[in-house]
Design a protein around this motif. Structure first.
Motif, PDB file in Angstrom:
ATOM      1  N   LEU A 239      -3.303  -2.673  -4.333  1.00  0.00           N
ATOM      2  CA  LEU A 239      -2.218  -2.256  -3.492  1.00  0.00           C
ATOM      3  C   LEU A 239      -1.934  -0.960  -4.022  1.00  0.00           C
ATOM      4  CD1 LEU A 239       0.690  -4.915  -4.219  1.00  0.00           C
ATOM      5  CD2 LEU A 239      -0.982  -4.863  -2.323  1.00  0.00           C
ATOM      6  N   ALA A 240      -1.925  -0.051  -4.945  1.00  0.00           N
ATOM      7  CA  ALA A 240      -2.503   1.201  -5.550  1.00  0.00           C
ATOM      8  C   ALA A 240      -3.820   1.884  -4.269  1.00  0.00           C
ATOM      9  CB  ALA A 240      -2.447   1.473  -6.432  1.00  0.00           C
ATOM     10  N   ALA A 241      -4.587   1.166  -4.372  1.00  0.00           N
ATOM     11  CA  ALA A 241      -5.638   1.497  -3.772  1.00  0.00           C
ATOM     12  C   ALA A 241      -5.893   1.163  -2.139  1.00  0.00           C
ATOM     13  CB  ALA A 241      -6.995   0.879  -4.454  1.00  0.00           C
ATOM     14  N   ARG A 242      -5.190  -0.035  -1.544  1.00  0.00           N
ATOM     15  CA  ARG A 242      -4.817   0.593  -0.475  1.00  0.00           C
ATOM     16  C   ARG A 242      -3.564   1.773   0.016  1.00  0.00           C
ATOM     17  NH1 ARG A 242      -7.329  -5.147   1.732  1.00  0.00           N
ATOM     18  NH2 ARG A 242      -8.161  -5.479  -0.135  1.00  0.00           N
ATOM     19  N   ARG A 243      -2.878   2.185  -1.050  1.00  0.00           N
ATOM     20  CA  ARG A 243      -2.514   3.541  -0.776  1.00  0.00           C
ATOM     21  C   ARG A 243      -0.861   2.551  -0.201  1.00  0.00           C
ATOM     22  NH1 ARG A 243      -2.278   7.919  -1.783  1.00  0.00           N
ATOM     23  NH2 ARG A 243      -1.641   9.254   0.401  1.00  0.00           N
ATOM     24  N   HIS A 244      -0.320   1.652  -0.781  1.00  0.00           N
ATOM     25  CA  HIS A 244       0.982   1.638  -1.072  1.00  0.00           C
ATOM     26  C   HIS A 244       2.100   1.760  -2.111  1.00  0.00           C
ATOM     27  CE1 HIS A 244      -0.125  -2.175   1.775  1.00  0.00           C
ATOM     28  NE2 HIS A 244       1.062  -2.545   1.756  1.00  0.00           N
ATOM     29  N   ASN A 245       2.859   2.095  -2.081  1.00  0.00           N
ATOM     30  CA  ASN A 245       3.633   2.722  -2.598  1.00  0.00           C
ATOM     31  C   ASN A 245       4.019   1.767  -3.737  1.00  0.00           C
ATOM     32  OD1 ASN A 245       3.201   5.291  -2.176  1.00  0.00           O
ATOM     33  ND2 ASN A 245       5.897   5.134  -0.566  1.00  0.00           N
ATOM     34  N   LEU A 246       4.542   1.358  -4.649  1.00  0.00           N
ATOM     35  CA  LEU A 246       4.735   0.546  -6.252  1.00  0.00           C
ATOM     36  C   LEU A 246       6.179   0.398  -6.981  1.00  0.00           C
ATOM     37  CD1 LEU A 246       0.940   0.270  -7.557  1.00  0.00           C
ATOM     38  CD2 LEU A 246       1.708  -1.434  -5.907  1.00  0.00           C
ATOM     39  N   VAL A 247       6.680  -0.957  -6.239  1.00  0.00           N
ATOM     40  CA  VAL A 247       7.396  -1.273  -8.011  1.00  0.00           C
ATOM     41  C   VAL A 247       6.987  -1.754  -8.769  1.00  0.00           C
ATOM     42  CG1 VAL A 247      10.040  -1.640  -8.580  1.00  0.00           C
ATOM     43  CG2 VAL A 247       9.542  -0.994  -6.273  1.00  0.00           C
ATOM     44  N   LEU A 248       6.841  -1.541  -9.706  1.00  0.00           N
ATOM     45  CA  LEU A 248       5.921  -2.880 -10.880  1.00  0.00           C
ATOM     46  C   LEU A 248       7.043  -3.475 -12.184  1.00  0.00           C
ATOM     47  CD1 LEU A 248       2.947  -0.040 -12.111  1.00  0.00           C
ATOM     48  CD2 LEU A 248       3.229  -2.232 -10.370  1.00  0.00           C
ATOM     49  N   THR A 249       7.842  -4.267 -12.651  1.00  0.00           N
ATOM     50  CA  THR A 249       8.490  -5.300 -13.164  1.00  0.00           C
ATOM     51  C   THR A 249       7.503  -5.836 -14.138  1.00  0.00           C
ATOM     52  OG1 THR A 249      10.469  -6.179 -13.425  1.00  0.00           O
ATOM     53  CG2 THR A 249       8.993  -7.031 -11.496  1.00  0.00           C
ATOM     54  N   ALA A 250       8.145  -6.009 -15.446  1.00  0.00           N
ATOM     55  CA  ALA A 250       7.884  -6.961 -16.850  1.00  0.00           C
ATOM     56  C   ALA A 250       8.123  -6.389 -17.995  1.00  0.00           C
ATOM     57  CB  ALA A 250       5.932  -6.136 -16.692  1.00  0.00           C
ATOM     58  N   ARG A 251       7.899  -6.979 -18.803  1.00  0.00           N
ATOM     59  CA  ARG A 251       9.003  -7.102 -20.113  1.00  0.00           C
ATOM     60  C   ARG A 251       8.743  -5.632 -20.505  1.00  0.00           C
ATOM     61  NH1 ARG A 251       9.032 -12.805 -23.296  1.00  0.00           N
ATOM     62  NH2 ARG A 251       6.298 -11.879 -22.536  1.00  0.00           N
TER      63      ARG A 251
ATOM     64  N   SER B  24      -1.582  -4.044   4.410  1.00  0.00           N
ATOM     65  CA  SER B  24      -0.956  -2.444   5.206  1.00  0.00           C
ATOM     66  C   SER B  24      -1.752  -0.610   4.438  1.00  0.00           C
ATOM     67  CB  SER B  24       0.038  -1.991   6.302  1.00  0.00           C
ATOM     68  OG  SER B  24       0.322  -0.542   7.162  1.00  0.00           O
ATOM     69  N   PRO B  25      -2.684   0.058   4.488  1.00  0.00           N
ATOM     70  CA  PRO B  25      -2.283   1.371   4.316  1.00  0.00           C
ATOM     71  C   PRO B  25      -1.479   1.932   4.447  1.00  0.00           C
ATOM     72  CG  PRO B  25      -3.466   1.216   6.353  1.00  0.00           C
ATOM     73  CD  PRO B  25      -3.794   0.145   6.071  1.00  0.00           C
ATOM     74  N   ALA B  26      -0.597   1.952   5.012  1.00  0.00           N
ATOM     75  CA  ALA B  26       0.693   2.973   5.058  1.00  0.00           C
ATOM     76  C   ALA B  26       1.249   2.926   3.423  1.00  0.00           C
ATOM     77  CB  ALA B  26       1.877   2.276   6.181  1.00  0.00           C
ATOM     78  N   PRO B  27       1.038   4.577   3.010  1.00  0.00           N
ATOM     79  CA  PRO B  27       1.500   4.899   2.472  1.00  0.00           C
ATOM     80  C   PRO B  27       3.254   4.536   2.031  1.00  0.00           C
ATOM     81  CG  PRO B  27       1.427   6.685   3.235  1.00  0.00           C
ATOM     82  CD  PRO B  27       0.465   5.265   4.171  1.00  0.00           C
ATOM     83  N   THR B  28       4.000   4.804   3.340  1.00  0.00           N
ATOM     84  CA  THR B  28       5.165   4.515   3.667  1.00  0.00           C
ATOM     85  C   THR B  28       5.720   3.171   3.102  1.00  0.00           C
ATOM     86  OG1 THR B  28       5.249   4.276   5.458  1.00  0.00           O
ATOM     87  CG2 THR B  28       6.065   6.188   4.957  1.00  0.00           C
ATOM     88  N   ARG B  29       5.217   2.205   3.030  1.00  0.00           N
ATOM     89  CA  ARG B  29       5.095   0.667   1.973  1.00  0.00           C
ATOM     90  C   ARG B  29       5.593   0.414   0.870  1.00  0.00           C
ATOM     91  NH1 ARG B  29       5.659  -1.580   7.429  1.00  0.00           N
ATOM     92  NH2 ARG B  29       4.430  -1.493   9.083  1.00  0.00           N
TER      93      ARG B  29
END
Length: 272
Positions: free
Chosen positions: A26-38, A2-7
């Protein structure tokens, strides 16, 4: 998806390779993101880039999923920040080179924590919210290795990916009427840091070029497959051909064939 930016989408192992590619897709599809790694420095750099390029919100949470409490702590931090995750990409992973007894048990235990336990726990903790909202997407990054016979070296890698495939199938069937799609995305050889980290770059560089895909292509196909509702998706025509061939061959013949070629893509003794 879904392109909804609220997701909001959570991507594990997002600092490089396929995880970074999923974050970009996912960013190009307008998702907000939480990125995790070390590697927090890499996460911060990527977050700033994606925010500038796409005008989305990007949060970062450094975490080592080999730690047993990491998933609980990560989810607690998401709740503290008021972030409801609608899309989960379980990507974090690596390989343990060498034969099974060439590595200390703790290294195998950490591997299982990252590649098996953490994806299951993240799904367990985030799935209730997806069900309540009537929308969710879970992409478990498995591998073509989960569809072909095991080989010497990297003893638990294919086994862990086969587990993710079966886990995804059951979870998908349990949630198909709740608005939640679950997909085991199965890449083959992918251009990324993975082979450098496990020390197999020299071996795999000899593999034919037609067997390789870019991380960006894997992410694009994986996102589209998850959105379509595919339960298991092998990326790339060549990889789908290999999967189909292995299903047709007698088990003993397929195992012998993989074993003959395993020296080309598996480190069979530990790196000194």
């Amino acid at each position: 998806m879904s392109p909804a930016p609220t997701r909001w989408a959570l991507v594990t192992g997002a600092s490089a390779g396929i995880g970074e590619a999923f974050a970009r897709e996912l960013a190009a599809r307008r998702h907000n993101l939480v990125l995790t790694a070390r590697r927090e420095d890499r996460l911060s750099t990527l977050a700033a880039e994606l925010t500038r390029a796409h005008g989305i919100a990007v949060d970062t949470i450094a975490a080592d999923l080999a730690e047993p409490a990491a998933v609980a702590d990560l989810c607690a931090e998401l709740e503290r920040r008021g972030l409801a995750i609608d899309v989960l990409v379980n990507n974090a992973g690596y390989g343990v080179p060498g034969h099974y007894l060439s590595q200390p048990w703790q290294r195998h235990a950490d591997f299982l924590q990252v590649l098996v336990t953490a994806p299951c726990e993240l799904a367990y903790r985030l799935l209730p919210g997806m069900q309540q909202r009537g929308y969710g997407r879970i992409a478990n990054i498995a591998s073509l290795a989960g569809h072909v016979p095991g080989s010497a070296g990297h003893t638990m890698y294919a086994a862990s990916k086969a587990f993710l495939i079966k886990f995804s199938q059951s979870l998908a069937l349990e949630n198909r009427d709740k608005g939640v799609n679950v997909c085991a995305v199965c890449p083959g050889f992918t251009w990324s840091e993975f082979h450098d980290v496990v020390g197999s770059r020299e071996q795999v560089s000899k593999m034919p070029k037609w067997m390789w895909m870019t991380a960006a292509a894997v992410a694009r196909e994986g996102v589209e497959a998850t959105e379509r509702g595919d339960i298991v998706y092998v990326t790339g025509r060549a990889n789908r051909f290999i999967k189909g061939l292995m299903k047709l061959l007698p088990d003993s013949f397929a195992l012998a064939m993989v074993q003959r070629r395993s020296k080309d893509f598996r480190v069979q003794e530990p790196i000194q």
